[in-house]
Motif scaffolding. Sequence first.
Motif: not given
Length: 158
Positions: A34-43, A65-72, A155-158
């Motif tokens: 789903k297309v999303t934005t960073a609006e109202n995102a929390v840590s 908002i987070g940092i990806v550490k592993e991907v399938c 998921i949106l990449v920042l």
Amino acid sequence: MKKLLIAFSLILTVNTLSAQPPQVPADAGATFGKVTTAENAVSMEQYVKLLESRGDGKPLEGKIIGIVKEVCQKEGCWIKVESPNGNLMVKMKDHKFAVPVVLNGKKVVIDGVGTLTTTSVKQLKHYAEDAGKSKEEIAKITEPKKEIVIQAAGILVL
């Protein structure tokens, strides 16, 4: 018989190709699901505190908002994101989308629903296999794990 063999080969090829992570870039602005934005995102820290403080076990919808550490590595059907309690599992809702392996290390916004849950040993071993862990590492998994699992709609990449 020849037609049957051709049909079987075609089905096998399509199945193999569809079970791969997408081979697309994960540049800033790329979206998956789903297309999303960073609006109202929390840590991630804020989200984990909110969910754990509720104590009712009910799901919590939000943008994190987070940092990806592993991907399938097999299908791109889940990621693990850095959190205060270790890496947090994020599944793609209903397997409706997948993410590329190159998402690893990227800062993302996850639009989804998190739940406190217990993941079985069988499921933990499955995730370890998907992540390409060694047989020795997989054999060390002997206890279920209480954790937060997020069902991501987008998921949106920042």
